[in-house]
Design an enzyme around this catalytic site. Structure first.
Site, PDB file in Angstrom:
ATOM      1  N   ASP A   9       0.227   6.453  -1.131  1.00 46.42           N
ATOM      2  CA  ASP A   9      -1.136   6.897  -0.886  1.00 46.42           C
ATOM      3  C   ASP A   9      -1.337   8.166  -1.719  1.00 46.42           C
ATOM      4  O   ASP A   9      -0.361   8.779  -2.150  1.00 46.42           O
ATOM      5  CB  ASP A   9      -1.293   7.175   0.618  1.00 46.42           C
ATOM      6  CG  ASP A   9      -2.635   7.773   0.967  1.00 46.42           C
ATOM      7  OD1 ASP A   9      -3.650   7.334   0.391  1.00 46.42           O
ATOM      8  OD2 ASP A   9      -2.672   8.682   1.824  1.00 46.42           O
ATOM      9  N   ASP A  11      -4.225  11.119  -1.337  1.00 38.44           N
ATOM     10  CA  ASP A  11      -4.568  12.338  -0.594  1.00 38.44           C
ATOM     11  C   ASP A  11      -3.693  12.491   0.656  1.00 38.44           C
ATOM     12  O   ASP A  11      -3.659  11.613   1.501  1.00 38.44           O
ATOM     13  CB  ASP A  11      -6.053  12.304  -0.206  1.00 38.44           C
ATOM     14  CG  ASP A  11      -6.947  12.167  -1.432  1.00 38.44           C
ATOM     15  OD1 ASP A  11      -6.970  13.096  -2.248  1.00 38.44           O
ATOM     16  OD2 ASP A  11      -7.593  11.110  -1.578  1.00 38.44           O
TER      17      ASP A  11
END
Ligand code: ZN
Length: 188
Positions: A9, A11
């Site tokens: 992922d 952020d």
């Protein structure tokens, strides 16, 4: 022979989640991330980013701004010795302001669409792959896509009990992953 793919992922895993980050000046690498990614690349793992970017549907920033930041980010990894094979993003959100992106899609995590696309484009064996995320939806997406393992990173923030329960392993940050994978895959 290459090792399994590690999906990351963005952020909250790669950069500090300041909310809708879309410029280089706001993009703050979490300490140890570049070094960890370089170790994973050196050990033969393939790295692919999968990120929800509803800020595009919400009209906070454009696809072009996202792509420029992505090019810069991938270059920073490259200079550190890490290879990010591809960055997949979901620009959608059902409540978005930009009509063309305000849809129910099959790519916004926890849906598995980005993983299926990566499998197709990059010939990835999803049942051997792993996911590293900071939210329950990352863990759910990994399970929906049939991945082998999912890792939850705390990255200095409180994490929900639910996301901890969904994860196979909980680590402080991506910096801990190379050593953990060594242990998991050598002890097999
Ligand atoms: Zn989408």
């Amino acid at each position: 022979m290459s090792k399994p793919t590690v999906f990351l992922d963005r952020d909250g895993v790669i950069n500090v989640d300041h909310g809708y980050v879309h410029t280089v000046s706001e993009f703050e690498f979490i300490p140890g991330v570049l070094e960890a990614a370089a170790k994973l690349t050196a050990a033969g793992y393939r790295l692919v980013v999968v990120t929800n970017q509803s800020g595009i549907a919400r009209g906070y920033y454009t696809e072009g701004q996202f792509q420029r930041l992505t090019e810069w980010m991938v270059e920073q990894f490259k200079q550190a010795g890490a290879c990010i094979e591809h960055v997949y993003h979901c620009p959608h959100h059902p409540e978005g302001q930009v009509a063309s992106f305000a849809v129910n899609c099959d790519c916004r995590k926890p849906a598995p669409g980005m993983f299926y696309q990566a499998k197709k484009d990059l010939n990835i064996e999803l049942s051997e792959a792993m996911m590293v995320g900071d939210k329950g939806d990352d863990m759910r997406a990994a399970q929906n896509a049939g991945l082998k393992l999912c890792f939850l990173v705390k990255s200095g923030k409180p994490v929900s009990t639910e996301s901890v329960e969904l994860a196979d392993y909980v680590v402080e940050s991506l910096a801990e992953l190379p050593a953990l994978l060594n242990k998991l895959f050598i002890s097999k």
